[in-house]
Design a protein around this motif. Structure first.
Motif, mmCIF file in Angstrom:
data_model
loop_
_atom_site.group_PDB
_atom_site.id
_atom_site.type_symbol
_atom_site.label_atom_id
_atom_site.label_comp_id
_atom_site.label_asym_id
_atom_site.label_seq_id
_atom_site.Cartn_x
_atom_site.Cartn_y
_atom_site.Cartn_z
ATOM 1 N N LEU A 17 0.901 -1.158 0.232
ATOM 2 C CA LEU A 17 -0.129 -0.149 0.235
ATOM 3 C C LEU A 17 1.099 1.437 -0.057
ATOM 4 O O LEU A 17 1.968 1.413 0.632
ATOM 5 C CB LEU A 17 -1.058 -0.194 1.490
ATOM 6 N N ILE A 18 0.245 1.916 -0.817
ATOM 7 C CA ILE A 18 1.674 3.819 -0.662
ATOM 8 C C ILE A 18 0.588 4.263 -0.249
ATOM 9 O O ILE A 18 -1.132 4.916 0.032
ATOM 10 C CB ILE A 18 0.600 4.025 -1.831
ATOM 11 N N ASP A 19 1.130 4.937 1.387
ATOM 12 C CA ASP A 19 1.040 6.564 1.996
ATOM 13 C C ASP A 19 0.345 7.462 1.473
ATOM 14 O O ASP A 19 1.637 7.439 0.995
ATOM 15 C CB ASP A 19 2.270 6.538 2.904
ATOM 16 N N LEU A 20 -0.807 8.385 1.044
ATOM 17 C CA LEU A 20 -0.598 9.353 -0.406
ATOM 18 C C LEU A 20 -0.212 10.086 0.067
ATOM 19 O O LEU A 20 0.261 10.815 -0.276
ATOM 20 C CB LEU A 20 -1.660 9.470 -0.259
ATOM 21 N N ARG A 21 0.200 10.717 1.890
ATOM 22 C CA ARG A 21 0.690 11.828 2.573
ATOM 23 C C ARG A 21 2.140 11.555 2.379
ATOM 24 O O ARG A 21 2.763 12.904 2.199
ATOM 25 C CB ARG A 21 -0.157 12.156 4.220
#
Length: 238
Positions: free
Chosen positions: A80-84
């Motif tokens: 998963l990618i942390d969008l912040r």
């Protein structure tokens, strides 16, 4: 009402059981997200669960998350990618989030599955956003030579820790006897298997456990080796 007569809601006792036994419940706010609740304090969001994100899931509708409880996690598979932060976190990574720590939102292009333990505790474990568990040194411990642990986060006052427990092939914990703790212990078997020598039962990868203080467990034998993610804590239930 006297304290001794008060009803205390808490997570139930569970020795290892396959996590797929628990129903996957879709999120009401995020398309493609679901959870399997393993153990929960009734009428709260304090739960042990498997969080499942389908390929393409974007949790932006839920925004940045902040909780009043502790949250500790192990990424079972996917990423998963942390969008912040604009960082991608992958299988084998662990996190330890104190109350008040901001996290998310996330996007999972290829899907992701996470084991997550939420609980109330008055402690000072180290804060970690996702980091590979192999970052932490494997250290032998106890009377069993083929048993080692990687300490992810620990409380200096009580010594309770989050760790990766590794049983080498042929490990037999009989020298340690039956274990009984005064703290909570929640676990996910990452790979391999182990046999409970009292119950004469084999537990395998993908199984989860929730052990309240005072619950007897072990000793164990692991003919082919076993790796376990384990969260220990003293609960201050709300």
């Amino acid at each position: 009402m006297e304290k001794s007569k008060m009803k205390i809601d808490r997570k139930p006792e569970l020795e290892f059981v396959e996590y797929k036994t628990f129903e996957a419940v879709p999120s009401k706010t995020v398309e493609g997200a679901s959870q399997r609740i393993i153990a929960q304090i009734p009428d709260t969001n304090v739960a042990t669960r498997i969080l499942e994100l389908e390929a393409g899931t974007d949790t932006s509708p839920d925004g940045v998350q902040v909780h009043d409880f502790w949250e500790e996690l192990y990424i079972i598979e996917g990423s998963l990618i942390d969008l912040r932060l604009n960082e991608e976190f992958t299988a084998g990574m662990v996190a330890c989030r104190p109350p008040g720590m901001e996290h998310g939102p996330w996007k999972s292009p290829n899907g992701c599955r996470i084991f997550e333990v939420r609980y109330y505790a008055d402690q000072k474990k180290e804060e970690h956003e996702f980091v590979n568990h192999t970052t932490f040194e494997a250290q032998p411990f106890s009377k069993v030579k083929s048993l080692s642990e990687r300490i992810i986060a620990s409380d200096p006052t009580t010594g309770v820790a989050t760790r990766i427990l590794h049983n080498g092939p042929g490990t037999d914990t009989s020298p340690n006897g039956v274990q009984v703790h005064d703290f909570w212990e929640e676990l996910y078997i990452i790979e391999g298997s182990l046999i409970d020598l009292r119950l004469n039962e084999e537990f395998t990868a993908g199984m989860v456990a929730c052990r309240p203080p005072g619950m007897e467990h072990g000793p164990w034998k692991s003919p082919d080796g076993c790796k376990i993610f384990e969260v220990r804590y003293y609960s201050t239930e709300q």
